[in-house]
Design an enzyme around this catalytic site. Structure first.
Site, PDB file in Angstrom:
ATOM      1  N   SER A  70      -0.874 -21.978 -21.459  1.00 42.83           N
ATOM      2  CA  SER A  70      -2.183 -22.326 -22.030  1.00 42.83           C
ATOM      3  C   SER A  70      -2.127 -23.440 -23.061  1.00 42.83           C
ATOM      4  O   SER A  70      -3.192 -23.940 -23.467  1.00 42.83           O
ATOM      5  CB  SER A  70      -2.813 -21.099 -22.673  1.00 42.83           C
ATOM      6  OG  SER A  70      -3.367 -20.294 -21.687  1.00 42.83           O
ATOM      7  N   LYS A  73      -4.042 -26.500 -22.320  1.00 45.01           N
ATOM      8  CA  LYS A  73      -5.515 -26.564 -22.289  1.00 45.01           C
ATOM      9  C   LYS A  73      -6.130 -27.616 -23.220  1.00 45.01           C
ATOM     10  O   LYS A  73      -7.007 -28.366 -22.790  1.00 45.01           O
ATOM     11  CB  LYS A  73      -6.099 -25.171 -22.562  1.00 45.01           C
ATOM     12  CG  LYS A  73      -5.801 -24.175 -21.423  1.00 45.01           C
ATOM     13  CD  LYS A  73      -6.161 -22.747 -21.796  1.00 45.01           C
ATOM     14  CE  LYS A  73      -5.917 -21.771 -20.654  1.00 45.01           C
ATOM     15  NZ  LYS A  73      -6.087 -20.361 -21.076  1.00 45.01           N
ATOM     16  N   TYR A 195      -4.812 -26.506 -12.075  1.00 44.16           N
ATOM     17  CA  TYR A 195      -4.682 -25.645 -13.253  1.00 44.16           C
ATOM     18  C   TYR A 195      -3.325 -24.917 -13.254  1.00 44.16           C
ATOM     19  O   TYR A 195      -2.612 -24.921 -14.263  1.00 44.16           O
ATOM     20  CB  TYR A 195      -5.846 -24.643 -13.289  1.00 44.16           C
ATOM     21  CG  TYR A 195      -5.671 -23.599 -14.366  1.00 44.16           C
ATOM     22  CD1 TYR A 195      -5.841 -23.933 -15.706  1.00 44.16           C
ATOM     23  CD2 TYR A 195      -5.300 -22.287 -14.053  1.00 44.16           C
ATOM     24  CE1 TYR A 195      -5.647 -22.989 -16.707  1.00 44.16           C
ATOM     25  CE2 TYR A 195      -5.113 -21.345 -15.044  1.00 44.16           C
ATOM     26  CZ  TYR A 195      -5.286 -21.701 -16.367  1.00 44.16           C
ATOM     27  OH  TYR A 195      -5.083 -20.767 -17.360  1.00 44.16           O
ATOM     28  N   TYR A 247      -7.097 -17.373 -28.879  1.00 43.70           N
ATOM     29  CA  TYR A 247      -7.881 -16.349 -28.165  1.00 43.70           C
ATOM     30  C   TYR A 247      -8.625 -15.436 -29.124  1.00 43.70           C
ATOM     31  O   TYR A 247      -9.187 -15.900 -30.100  1.00 43.70           O
ATOM     32  CB  TYR A 247      -6.975 -15.515 -27.240  1.00 43.70           C
ATOM     33  CG  TYR A 247      -6.058 -16.349 -26.409  1.00 43.70           C
ATOM     34  CD1 TYR A 247      -6.578 -17.262 -25.502  1.00 43.70           C
ATOM     35  CD2 TYR A 247      -4.690 -16.245 -26.525  1.00 43.70           C
ATOM     36  CE1 TYR A 247      -5.744 -18.036 -24.731  1.00 43.70           C
ATOM     37  CE2 TYR A 247      -3.848 -17.009 -25.752  1.00 43.70           C
ATOM     38  CZ  TYR A 247      -4.392 -17.905 -24.860  1.00 43.70           C
ATOM     39  OH  TYR A 247      -3.569 -18.670 -24.113  1.00 43.70           O
ATOM     40  N   VAL A 265       1.328 -18.078 -22.738  1.00 44.71           N
ATOM     41  CA  VAL A 265       1.945 -16.785 -22.401  1.00 44.71           C
ATOM     42  C   VAL A 265       3.451 -16.857 -22.133  1.00 44.71           C
ATOM     43  O   VAL A 265       4.091 -15.818 -22.036  1.00 44.71           O
ATOM     44  CB  VAL A 265       1.284 -16.062 -21.207  1.00 44.71           C
ATOM     45  CG1 VAL A 265      -0.021 -15.412 -21.594  1.00 44.71           C
ATOM     46  CG2 VAL A 265       1.145 -16.955 -20.005  1.00 44.71           C
TER      47      VAL A 265
HETATM   48  N1  GLN Z   1      -1.304 -19.635 -16.540  1.00 46.03           N
HETATM   49  C1  GLN Z   1      -1.741 -18.591 -17.411  1.00 46.03           C
HETATM   50  C2  GLN Z   1      -3.012 -17.952 -16.883  1.00 46.03           C
HETATM   51  O1  GLN Z   1      -3.846 -18.661 -16.397  1.00 46.03           O
HETATM   52  C3  GLN Z   1      -1.978 -19.164 -18.775  1.00 46.03           C
HETATM   53  C4  GLN Z   1      -2.490 -18.138 -19.745  1.00 46.03           C
HETATM   54  C5  GLN Z   1      -1.971 -18.285 -21.135  1.00 46.03           C
HETATM   55  O2  GLN Z   1      -0.990 -18.968 -21.426  1.00 46.03           O
HETATM   56  N2  GLN Z   1      -2.572 -17.552 -22.010  1.00 46.03           N
HETATM   57  O3  GLN Z   1      -3.202 -16.783 -16.954  1.00 46.03           O
END
Ligand code: GLN
Length: 325
Positions: A70, A73, A195, A247, A265
């Site tokens: 993430s 993003k 993505y 988040y 993550v």
């Molecule tokens: N690729 C992961 C997902 O889409 C990224 C989520 C994250 O890093 N929080 O669930």
């Protein structure tokens, strides 16, 4: 430690001490919903700080490659703003914290847009916008842009990409919900591939610190001098990281740490001290919000020790009065 830094520097001594203090912290679990991520070594732990002038301080596992997840993003959001303009992007994705988990299947009431580009729904919308504009070149352009921000050529982890592509049913459901509301174009599956691929870009803790330093340095890589992002996009990227980057821990983070940040993550955290520093940590065990447990503690301490919080009394903020009086 690398050239430009010195062992006796206070930043170096501080990150060495934080590394020793938090190495024994084993709270949290490695992400397992993407099968390939379970292979991460939970003991790995790196802390790196890069200044806007290009000095680098690092300790622990700063050369281990892991997937950006993430943390991609805000960087794709910046690209979308540059491709379409902020007003057009705002028609597709909001800038409100959702207060909900990162992979929530929920859109804003009324407009049916994702709350913000830092949660999966918003990030998939942004990837779809890039795919709509650039077609099958979209991912290559993302990789190129991230490489410019990091100051070296990045690559992807094909196994993590395939693993998430095979098992990412929840993200697939989100993409189809977005398609239902006309927020992604009808190539939703191809946008999802963009993505998943952007999430699978391999970085090290040092790369993330350099990417953070690039943002701190108004979009210009401190060492190569390459302009990765335009100055106005950096402001948008940092704002959204400040309010939504962690988040459903974003409010607490803004309160305790007070700098723009983003977690992933795979265990990475990037934080930016405006015009000063890029900070990155890597430790794969995650807390219940999906943020690196050691990463949070390290950033809280760094902020309090050096007065990094945006509203810390040490932080003088904008100098506009000196200019206009
Ligand atoms: N690729 C992961 C997902 O889409 C990224 C989520 C994250 O890093 N929080 O669930």
């Amino acid at each position: 430690m690398v050239p430009g830094a010195s062992e006796s520097h206070e930043l170096q001594r501080t990150i060495d001490a934080l590394h020793s203090r938090y190495k024994p912290l084993t709270d949290g679990d490695v992400a397992s919903y993407i099968p390939e991520l379970t292979k991460a070594n939970p003991e790995h732990f790196g802390i790196c700080i890069a200044t806007a002038e290009g000095a680098v301080f690092e300790t622990g596992d700063c050369d281990r490659a892991f997937t950006i997840q993430s943390i991609s993003k805000p960087f794709t959001f910046g690209m979308a703003i540059e491709a379409y303009g902020a007003e057009t992007v705002a028609k597709y994705v909001g800038v409100e914290p959702s207060g909900d988990v990162f992979n929530s299947i929920e859109l804003m009431s009324g407009s049916n847009r994702p709350h913000n580009p830092m949660i999966n729904a918003g990030a998939i919308t942004v990837s779809a916008l890039l795919h709509a504009r650039y077609g099958d070149e979209a991912f290559d352009l993302i990789l190129e842009r991230f490489s410019t921000a990091a100051g070296r050529r990045l690559t992807i982890d094909a196994d993590v990409f395939e693993s998430e592509r095979r098992t990412g049913h929840r993200n697939r459901a989100i993409a189809h919900l977005l398609l239902n509301f006309g927020l992604v174009h009808d190539a939703a599956e191809r946008a999802l591939d963009v993505y998943f691929k952007q999430c699978s870009i391999l970085v090290t803790c040092r790369d993330l610190a350099m990417m953070g330093a690039t943002l701190a340095n108004m979009g210009k890589h401190p060492i190569t001098g390459a302009q990765a992002y335009e100055i106005p996009s950096v402001r948008s990227m940092l704002s959204i990281m400040f309010t939504c980057g962690m988040y459903d821990y974003s409010g607490e983070w803004a309160y305790r740490v007070g700098v723009p940040a983003k977690s992933g993550v795979a265990g990475g955290v990037i934080a930016v001290v405006n015009r000063q520093l890029g900070i990155a940590t890597y430790s794969p065990r995650l807390d219940k919000h999906g943020n690196s447990a050691r990463g949070i503690e390290v950033c809280v301490e760094l902020a309090s020790r050096f007065g990094l919080h945006a509203f810390d009394c040490l932080n003088v903020g904008s100098g506009f009065l000196q200019v206009i009086l």
